[in-house]
Write a protein that holds these residues in place. Structure first.
Motif, PDB file in Angstrom:
ATOM      1  N   ILE A 143      28.049  20.569 -24.588  1.00 36.97           N
ATOM      2  CA  ILE A 143      29.254  21.273 -24.157  1.00 36.97           C
ATOM      3  C   ILE A 143      29.866  20.502 -23.000  1.00 36.97           C
ATOM      4  O   ILE A 143      29.163  20.176 -22.025  1.00 36.97           O
ATOM      5  CB  ILE A 143      28.925  22.710 -23.701  1.00 36.97           C
ATOM      6  N   VAL A 144      31.137  20.173 -23.105  1.00 34.26           N
ATOM      7  CA  VAL A 144      31.817  19.483 -22.003  1.00 34.26           C
ATOM      8  C   VAL A 144      32.862  20.418 -21.411  1.00 34.26           C
ATOM      9  O   VAL A 144      33.386  21.307 -22.089  1.00 34.26           O
ATOM     10  CB  VAL A 144      32.467  18.160 -22.455  1.00 34.26           C
ATOM     11  N   THR A 145      33.163  20.201 -20.150  1.00 36.66           N
ATOM     12  CA  THR A 145      34.101  21.082 -19.477  1.00 36.66           C
ATOM     13  C   THR A 145      34.696  20.407 -18.256  1.00 36.66           C
ATOM     14  O   THR A 145      34.120  19.456 -17.719  1.00 36.66           O
ATOM     15  CB  THR A 145      33.404  22.397 -19.047  1.00 36.66           C
ATOM     16  N   ALA A 146      35.848  20.875 -17.834  1.00 37.37           N
ATOM     17  CA  ALA A 146      36.439  20.514 -16.547  1.00 37.37           C
ATOM     18  C   ALA A 146      36.409  21.767 -15.687  1.00 37.37           C
ATOM     19  O   ALA A 146      36.913  22.822 -16.094  1.00 37.37           O
ATOM     20  CB  ALA A 146      37.876  20.024 -16.720  1.00 37.37           C
ATOM     21  N   THR A 147      35.799  21.680 -14.526  1.00 34.71           N
ATOM     22  CA  THR A 147      35.647  22.854 -13.684  1.00 34.71           C
ATOM     23  C   THR A 147      35.799  22.444 -12.226  1.00 34.71           C
ATOM     24  O   THR A 147      36.291  21.352 -11.931  1.00 34.71           O
ATOM     25  CB  THR A 147      34.290  23.529 -13.954  1.00 34.71           C
ATOM     26  N   ASP A 148      35.397  23.321 -11.304  1.00 34.63           N
ATOM     27  CA  ASP A 148      35.487  22.967  -9.889  1.00 34.63           C
ATOM     28  C   ASP A 148      34.094  22.927  -9.273  1.00 34.63           C
ATOM     29  O   ASP A 148      33.098  23.291  -9.909  1.00 34.63           O
ATOM     30  CB  ASP A 148      36.414  23.924  -9.136  1.00 34.63           C
ATOM     31  N   LEU A 149      34.021  22.467  -8.032  1.00 34.22           N
ATOM     32  CA  LEU A 149      32.720  22.285  -7.387  1.00 34.22           C
ATOM     33  C   LEU A 149      31.990  23.607  -7.189  1.00 34.22           C
ATOM     34  O   LEU A 149      30.760  23.661  -7.259  1.00 34.22           O
ATOM     35  CB  LEU A 149      32.899  21.564  -6.047  1.00 34.22           C
ATOM     36  N   ARG A 150      32.747  24.675  -6.949  1.00 31.70           N
ATOM     37  CA  ARG A 150      32.115  25.992  -6.787  1.00 31.70           C
ATOM     38  C   ARG A 150      31.387  26.391  -8.054  1.00 31.70           C
ATOM     39  O   ARG A 150      30.234  26.843  -8.015  1.00 31.70           O
ATOM     40  CB  ARG A 150      33.183  27.041  -6.439  1.00 31.70           C
ATOM     41  N   PHE A 151      32.036  26.205  -9.205  1.00 35.30           N
ATOM     42  CA  PHE A 151      31.418  26.595 -10.465  1.00 35.30           C
ATOM     43  C   PHE A 151      30.262  25.659 -10.809  1.00 35.30           C
ATOM     44  O   PHE A 151      29.274  26.090 -11.414  1.00 35.30           O
ATOM     45  CB  PHE A 151      32.456  26.594 -11.580  1.00 35.30           C
ATOM     46  N   GLU A 152      30.367  24.401 -10.427  1.00 36.98           N
ATOM     47  CA  GLU A 152      29.252  23.478 -10.643  1.00 36.98           C
ATOM     48  C   GLU A 152      28.007  23.993  -9.924  1.00 36.98           C
ATOM     49  O   GLU A 152      26.889  23.919 -10.453  1.00 36.98           O
ATOM     50  CB  GLU A 152      29.620  22.081 -10.145  1.00 36.98           C
ATOM     51  N   ALA A 169      37.752  15.119  -8.199  1.00 38.80           N
ATOM     52  CA  ALA A 169      39.109  14.734  -7.816  1.00 38.80           C
ATOM     53  C   ALA A 169      39.909  15.980  -7.481  1.00 38.80           C
ATOM     54  O   ALA A 169      39.646  17.070  -8.001  1.00 38.80           O
ATOM     55  CB  ALA A 169      39.786  13.957  -8.943  1.00 38.80           C
ATOM     56  N   SER A 170      40.889  15.825  -6.625  1.00 42.49           N
ATOM     57  CA  SER A 170      41.756  16.933  -6.235  1.00 42.49           C
ATOM     58  C   SER A 170      42.791  17.199  -7.322  1.00 42.49           C
ATOM     59  O   SER A 170      43.513  16.289  -7.736  1.00 42.49           O
ATOM     60  CB  SER A 170      42.450  16.605  -4.917  1.00 42.49           C
ATOM     61  N   ILE A 171      42.832  18.436  -7.801  1.00 44.15           N
ATOM     62  CA  ILE A 171      43.839  18.874  -8.763  1.00 44.15           C
ATOM     63  C   ILE A 171      44.414  20.186  -8.242  1.00 44.15           C
ATOM     64  O   ILE A 171      43.718  21.194  -8.189  1.00 44.15           O
ATOM     65  CB  ILE A 171      43.255  19.064 -10.175  1.00 44.15           C
ATOM     66  N   GLY A 172      45.677  20.168  -7.865  1.00 44.90           N
ATOM     67  CA  GLY A 172      46.273  21.374  -7.293  1.00 44.90           C
ATOM     68  C   GLY A 172      45.562  21.763  -6.006  1.00 44.90           C
ATOM     69  O   GLY A 172      45.394  20.947  -5.102  1.00 44.90           O
ATOM     70  N   ASN A 173      45.093  23.004  -5.952  1.00 48.67           N
ATOM     71  CA  ASN A 173      44.434  23.493  -4.747  1.00 48.67           C
ATOM     72  C   ASN A 173      42.918  23.523  -4.873  1.00 48.67           C
ATOM     73  O   ASN A 173      42.235  24.232  -4.134  1.00 48.67           O
ATOM     74  CB  ASN A 173      44.953  24.890  -4.392  1.00 48.67           C
ATOM     75  N   THR A 174      42.366  22.756  -5.812  1.00 46.70           N
ATOM     76  CA  THR A 174      40.914  22.760  -6.001  1.00 46.70           C
ATOM     77  C   THR A 174      40.394  21.348  -6.173  1.00 46.70           C
ATOM     78  O   THR A 174      41.145  20.410  -6.446  1.00 46.70           O
ATOM     79  CB  THR A 174      40.541  23.613  -7.237  1.00 46.70           C
ATOM     80  N   ILE A 175      39.090  21.183  -5.985  1.00 44.40           N
ATOM     81  CA  ILE A 175      38.421  19.922  -6.256  1.00 44.40           C
ATOM     82  C   ILE A 175      37.727  20.078  -7.605  1.00 44.40           C
ATOM     83  O   ILE A 175      36.795  20.874  -7.748  1.00 44.40           O
ATOM     84  CB  ILE A 175      37.392  19.555  -5.174  1.00 44.40           C
ATOM     85  N   ALA A 176      38.215  19.344  -8.597  1.00 55.78           N
ATOM     86  CA  ALA A 176      37.737  19.489  -9.969  1.00 55.78           C
ATOM     87  C   ALA A 176      36.743  18.399 -10.323  1.00 55.78           C
ATOM     88  O   ALA A 176      36.711  17.322  -9.709  1.00 55.78           O
ATOM     89  CB  ALA A 176      38.921  19.462 -10.937  1.00 55.78           C
ATOM     90  N   VAL A 177      35.931  18.680 -11.335  1.00 55.96           N
ATOM     91  CA  VAL A 177      34.942  17.722 -11.809  1.00 55.96           C
ATOM     92  C   VAL A 177      34.708  17.958 -13.293  1.00 55.96           C
ATOM     93  O   VAL A 177      34.764  19.100 -13.767  1.00 55.96           O
ATOM     94  CB  VAL A 177      33.625  17.849 -10.999  1.00 55.96           C
ATOM     95  N   ALA A 178      34.481  16.888 -14.029  1.00 62.86           N
ATOM     96  CA  ALA A 178      34.165  16.990 -15.457  1.00 62.86           C
ATOM     97  C   ALA A 178      32.667  16.855 -15.633  1.00 62.86           C
ATOM     98  O   ALA A 178      31.990  16.108 -14.905  1.00 62.86           O
ATOM     99  CB  ALA A 178      34.886  15.902 -16.246  1.00 62.86           C
ATOM    100  N   GLY A 179      32.120  17.568 -16.624  1.00 55.43           N
ATOM    101  CA  GLY A 179      30.687  17.491 -16.829  1.00 55.43           C
ATOM    102  C   GLY A 179      30.262  17.858 -18.227  1.00 55.43           C
ATOM    103  O   GLY A 179      31.049  18.338 -19.049  1.00 55.43           O
ATOM    104  N   SER A 180      28.986  17.615 -18.492  1.00 57.86           N
ATOM    105  CA  SER A 180      28.372  17.881 -19.789  1.00 57.86           C
ATOM    106  C   SER A 180      27.167  18.790 -19.585  1.00 57.86           C
ATOM    107  O   SER A 180      26.413  18.637 -18.619  1.00 57.86           O
ATOM    108  CB  SER A 180      27.931  16.561 -20.436  1.00 57.86           C
ATOM    109  N   LEU A 181      27.010  19.735 -20.509  1.00 54.46           N
ATOM    110  CA  LEU A 181      25.911  20.703 -20.458  1.00 54.46           C
ATOM    111  C   LEU A 181      25.181  20.712 -21.794  1.00 54.46           C
ATOM    112  O   LEU A 181      25.815  20.612 -22.852  1.00 54.46           O
ATOM    113  CB  LEU A 181      26.445  22.105 -20.162  1.00 54.46           C
TER     114      LEU A 181
END
Length: 212
Positions: A143-152, A169-181
């Motif tokens: 499962i892949v997703t783009a989320t933020d550091l809080r959810f990570e 990386a900064s996207i809008g008002n959040t710091i986002a990250v892509a990952g695999s689960l």
């Protein structure tokens, strides 16, 4: 709380649940988190809702949607590859037939009332388990997703850590990250709450995969 799967062939049957889902997304992503999302008539939607996704919903005994997620085959189009390629180390996603994307995950914060700050809410864990169970039943193992550091951090606390696919990386008002689960039995057993219920097995894996 019960995990309910709404595949494209069930959109009409579960129209009321989907309306609740879009309203929940508007409340969480638009109002609470302040993301730059499109909200019309109180409902949040984007172009990826037009590609016949499967929705995973957490529904309580009063038929209220308490959590949701959207699943699309990683072969595309996907939010990660088409909307946020900059989060990927090589700016493109190496998709395979066993990979699915999860997006627009959220849980109604009203269900967090009275829970300890260090304890993950059972609805969140049930959603994790539902996503994994559906993925396994549908022939996916990643499962892949783009989320933020809080959810990570939440994923790590749940014992289902995410492998990063690029730098935050900064996207809008959040710091986002892509990952695999991983979508496997061990992960499912790790996150599944004691009272977990779903309609995934009874719906059958073949129909779930074809409807994704």
């Amino acid at each position: 709380m019960r995990i309910t799967v709404v595949s494209p062939d069930l959109y009409e049957q579960h129209f009321g649940l989907l309306t609740q889902m879009h309203r929940l997304r508007a409340k969480v992503f638009g109002s609470r988190m302040g993301w730059d999302v499109t909200v019309l008539d109180g409902e949040e939607r984007d172009q990826f809702d037009d590609f016949a996704p499967t929705y995973i919903l957490a529904v309580d005994d009063d038929y209220r949607v308490a959590g949701c997620a959207r699943l699309l085959p990683a072969s595309g189009p996907t939010m990660l590859a088409d909307a946020f390629p900059g989060l990927l180390a090589d700016t493109w996603l190496t998709a395979h037939s066993g990979m699915v994307e999860s997006s627009r995950f959220c849980v109604d914060t009203a269900y967090d009332a009275g829970k300890g700050g260090s304890q993950l809410h059972p609805t969140t864990l049930a959603m994790f388990a539902g996503i994994i169970e559906w993925s396994m039943a549908s022939g996916y193992n990643e499962i892949v997703t783009a989320t933020d550091l809080r959810f990570e951090r939440i994923l790590k606390r749940a014992g289902w850590p995410m492998r990063r696919l690029g730098e935050p990386a900064s996207i809008g008002n959040t710091i986002a990250v892509a990952g695999s689960l991983p979508a496997d039995r061990g992960s499912f057993e790790q996150v599944r709450p004691a009272d977990y219920r779903s309609d995934i097995t009874q719906n059958g894996s073949a129909s779930a995969r074809s409807a994704a």
